[in-house]
Design an enzyme around this catalytic site. Structure first.
Site, PDB file in Angstrom:
ATOM      1  N   CYS A   1     123.627 100.913   8.013  1.00  0.00           N
ATOM      2  CA  CYS A   1     123.034 100.083   7.103  1.00  0.00           C
ATOM      3  C   CYS A   1     122.201 100.668   6.057  1.00  0.00           C
ATOM      4  CB  CYS A   1     122.192  98.681   7.556  1.00  0.00           C
ATOM      5  SG  CYS A   1     121.615  97.581   6.416  1.00  0.00           S
ATOM      6  N   LEU A   2     122.335 100.729   4.762  1.00  0.00           N
ATOM      7  CA  LEU A   2     121.627 101.162   3.703  1.00  0.00           C
ATOM      8  C   LEU A   2     120.031 100.803   3.691  1.00  0.00           C
ATOM      9  CD1 LEU A   2     123.768 100.881   0.440  1.00  0.00           C
ATOM     10  CD2 LEU A   2     123.635 102.472   2.248  1.00  0.00           C
TER      11      LEU A   2
ATOM     12  N   HIS B   1     129.004  92.256   8.276  1.00  0.00           N
ATOM     13  CA  HIS B   1     128.071  92.737   8.454  1.00  0.00           C
ATOM     14  C   HIS B   1     127.434  92.262   7.016  1.00  0.00           C
ATOM     15  CE1 HIS B   1     125.309  96.619   8.476  1.00  0.00           C
ATOM     16  NE2 HIS B   1     125.063  96.124   7.325  1.00  0.00           N
ATOM     17  N   GLU B   2     127.799  92.449   5.700  1.00  0.00           N
ATOM     18  CA  GLU B   2     127.309  91.922   4.743  1.00  0.00           C
ATOM     19  C   GLU B   2     127.034  90.319   4.673  1.00  0.00           C
ATOM     20  OE1 GLU B   2     126.058  94.204   2.947  1.00  0.00           O
ATOM     21  OE2 GLU B   2     127.200  95.612   3.876  1.00  0.00           O
TER      22      GLU B   2
ATOM     23  N   GLY C   1     129.141  98.570   1.591  1.00  0.00           N
ATOM     24  CA  GLY C   1     128.769  96.933   1.289  1.00  0.00           C
ATOM     25  C   GLY C   1     127.783  97.212   1.023  1.00  0.00           C
TER      26      GLY C   1
ATOM     27  N   GLN D   1     119.295  92.923   0.056  1.00  0.00           N
ATOM     28  CA  GLN D   1     119.115  94.317   0.013  1.00  0.00           C
ATOM     29  C   GLN D   1     118.450  95.004  -1.325  1.00  0.00           C
ATOM     30  OE1 GLN D   1     123.297  95.584   1.897  1.00  0.00           O
ATOM     31  NE2 GLN D   1     121.782  96.807   2.781  1.00  0.00           N
TER      32      GLN D   1
ATOM     33  N   HIS E   1     123.888  89.710   6.385  1.00  0.00           N
ATOM     34  CA  HIS E   1     122.514  89.802   5.452  1.00  0.00           C
ATOM     35  C   HIS E   1     122.088  88.582   4.950  1.00  0.00           C
ATOM     36  CE1 HIS E   1     121.589  94.043   5.592  1.00  0.00           C
ATOM     37  NE2 HIS E   1     122.806  94.592   5.399  1.00  0.00           N
TER      38      HIS E   1
END
Ligand code: CO
Length: 148
Positions: free
Chosen positions: A89-90, A131-132, A46, A51, A135
């Protein structure tokens, strides 16, 4: 499509609240396509627009690399059950930890043309959705990580 640099923890952008998408134009399509490519290139499941440095309420989720969800202006209309599992997480490289999330989720939003869509997801997809969407409000999984 292009791969965009990923904003990493420590950058204030990740802590800001994103604004609703209001223009459903070619630029939005390019952003979403770039987000998809950036996510795949980094082996993510995701990615959210903040991000890649864009404070708009848009994210992509694909836990299997085949089904791609585009969440634009997403709103949780129903959350039920609970599950606990590891997340990463990226934007937060090198850290993984358990987070509690709903087991099932119904999310309303719009597609890239601005037309209404409804998603019903469960299990790991529900984790990735939560999660996304976090953000978009400047929330990171480490904020919710359970202590061992
Ligand atoms: Co993340």
């Amino acid at each position: 499509m292009a791969i965009r640099p990923i904003v990493k923890m420590g950058d204030d952008l990740l802590r800001m609240k994103s604004k609703p998408v209001t223009e459903f134009d070619e630029r939005l399509g390019i952003l979403l396509d770039d987000m998809r490519e950036t996510m795949l290139k980094n082996n993510g499941v995701g990615i959210a627009a903040p991000q890649v440095g864009i404070l708009k309420r848009a994210c992509i989720v694909s836990v299997d690399g085949k089904t791609f969800y585009e969440l634009i202006n997403p709103i949780v209309v129903k959350a039920s059950g609970r599950q606990v599992g590891p997340e990463g997480c990226l934007s937060v490289p090198g850290i993984n930890g358990d987070v509690e999330r709903p087991k099932k989720l119904i999310v309303d939003g719009v597609d890239r043309k601005g037309l209404p869509v409804r998603f019903k997801v469960s299990d790991y997809e529900a984790v990735a959705f939560c999660h996304e969407m976090d953000h978009l409000d400047g929330v990171l999984f480490i904020d919710k990580m359970l202590r061992g």
